[in-house]
Design an enzyme around this catalytic site. Structure first.
Site, mmCIF file in Angstrom:
data_model
loop_
_atom_site.group_PDB
_atom_site.id
_atom_site.type_symbol
_atom_site.label_atom_id
_atom_site.label_comp_id
_atom_site.label_asym_id
_atom_site.label_seq_id
_atom_site.Cartn_x
_atom_site.Cartn_y
_atom_site.Cartn_z
ATOM 1 N N LYS A 146 0.827 -1.193 0.000
ATOM 2 C CA LYS A 146 0.000 0.000 0.000
ATOM 3 C C LYS A 146 0.871 1.257 0.000
ATOM 4 C CE LYS A 146 -3.761 -2.008 2.831
ATOM 5 N NZ LYS A 146 -4.906 -1.800 1.942
ATOM 6 N N ARG A 192 -9.992 -11.889 2.779
ATOM 7 C CA ARG A 192 -10.801 -13.038 2.361
ATOM 8 C C ARG A 192 -10.041 -14.347 2.555
ATOM 9 N NH1 ARG A 192 -11.258 -10.387 -3.443
ATOM 10 N NH2 ARG A 192 -11.047 -8.607 -2.033
#
Length: 426
Positions: free
Chosen positions: A204, A278
């Site tokens: 990020k 996830r």
């Protein structure tokens, strides 16, 4: 000026010298002039104004302060720095409910706002277990599986995401059973507990990474909801699974192109290490499915796509069962929280194809491509037993990077009340 201000509600306009202001002062009394078709929103905004003016202690006074209005004010009044005091008003049962809400939300808020240095995966699991155990020691049991023990239990996703950190990943398995028998599990709760998310090798930006101490907001929210339901006297057996890891870069970190083989045999190609939530939730959902629970609820700060779709004012909800979506909307409305259903069809399971595995964990494009929140839900669906009803909550409204007219910067705990209502005894 008094240290404690009385706050009253009025349907009348303020005196002329206050102009169009919706808040006026007289000695130690603050009046909120409710003139909006959305009174809860106005009350919460008024609370933010008062706190920003240095008012730290208030007492609700006069009529009109039902549970929703007091709670809306409280949510606008609290800040990450603390130092606030609210004196509730009303019947004993109402005051007790608000005190329980505040205690549960405070637990979640402290976790979410904590620094990633202080709150690491095993500590998130142990602190949660300690708090829930303290509420009803005789009815709570748990175990924490960490490090390579995760592999022995075939919790592949949590281990893969967390192995890049020196601090071990962990799964908390907690059982709340208020009965003397081995009762069936009514609901299983699953929470994403990424205590810090660098994005891994899909790194990020600094701006995108700054708020990632809040990436365990799903774990804190489901735990706080269970704690609130327990304090309300919940008479159902509930199992809680928190999937805890730090997603960091190192020589041990998982990489793009890796293939994970899950306990249920599903193979997953990693095409984005920043789509890690996830991957850990897949383990939690399999554990929840093994519990035999009739209803499985997972909550996670999962996708930026959900924020883009519903903004930070709503939590996005997904389910294959329309009746689950309808029930969730009803329960959220009853406690003045905002949810909005997004699409989930069987073909969403295949929306992230792989040439090497049953599925990829995302699409190899920025943000996961169009429909990213639904694609993530479709991925998770692969790991849920068809015998259970299932609700996935993408917590778009769980955290504010900066203060707004409604919220202070930091955790909002928006979603806790909805989940607690879904756990209710009815």
């Amino acid at each position: 000026m008094s240290e404690c201000f009385k706050v009253v509600l009025s349907q009348t306009a303020p005196a002329a010298h206050w102009g169009n202001a919706d808040v006026s002062f007289a000695a130690d009394t603050v009046t909120i002039h409710v003139k909006s078709s959305q009174p809860l929103r106005q009350i919460q905004m008024a609370a933010r104004k008062l706190r920003s003016q240095g008012i730290n202690t208030i007492a609700f006074s006069g009529e009109g302060w039902d549970a929703d209005r007091q709670w809306s004010f409280y949510q606008g009044f609290v800040t990450a720095k603390g130092g606030h005091e609210v004196q509730w008003t009303g019947a004993e049962v109402l005051v007790r409910e608000l005190q329980q809400r505040a205690a549960s939300a405070g637990f979640a808020r402290d976790l979410i706002n904590d620094t990633p240095e202080n709150l690491y995966p095993v500590k998130l699991a142990s602190d949660t277990a300690a708090w829930l155990s303290s509420l009803v020691p005789e009815h709570v049991s748990y175990r924490i599986i960490s490090g390579d023990e995760l592999l022995k239990n075939q919790w592949i996703g949590i281990h893969a995401v967390g192995r890049g950190s020196e601090r071990q990943p962990a799964m908390l398995e907690l059982d709340y059973n208020p009965f003397d028998t081995d009762a069936p599990v009514a609901v299983a709760l699953v929470g994403k507990g990424i205590t810090f998310d660098s994005g891994g090798y899909s790194l990020k930006s600094s701006e995108g990474m700054l708020g990632m101490k809040a990436d365990m907001g799903g774990a804190a929210t489901v735990a706080a909801a269970l704690g609130l339901a327990i304090q309300r006297g919940l008479k159902k057996r509930i199992k809680l699974y928190l999937c805890c890891a730090e997603n960091l870069v190192s020589g041990h970190a998982y990489k793009l192109g890796d293939i994970l083989t899950y306990k249920n045999g599903t193979t997953v190609e990693v095409v984005n290490t920043d789509a890690e939530g996830r991957l850990v939730l897949a383990d939690g959902l399999q554990a929840a499915s093994e519990s035999g629970a009739r209803f499985i609820i997972d909550a996670a700060t999962l996708t930026g796509a959900a924020v883009m779709a519903v903004s930070g004012q709503y939590n996005a909800i997904f389910s294959p069962q329309p009746e689950v979506l309808a029930l969730t909307q009803k329960k959220a409305a009853a406690v003045a929280e905002n949810v909005w259903p997004l699409p989930l069809d069987p073909w969403h399971k295949d929306a992230c194809p792989s040439a090497y595995a049953d599925t990829a964990n995302s699409r190899a494009v920025k943000g996961g491509g169009p429909g990213g929140a639904s694609n993530a839900a479709g991925f998770l669906w692969r790991f849920v037993t068809p015998q259970a009803d299932w609700l996935h909550i993408d917590l778009a409204a769980a955290f504010e990077d900066n203060a707004t007219s409604l919220w202070a910067a930091g955790a909002t705990t928006h979603g806790m009340l909805t989940i607690a209502e879904l756990l209710g005894n009815e």
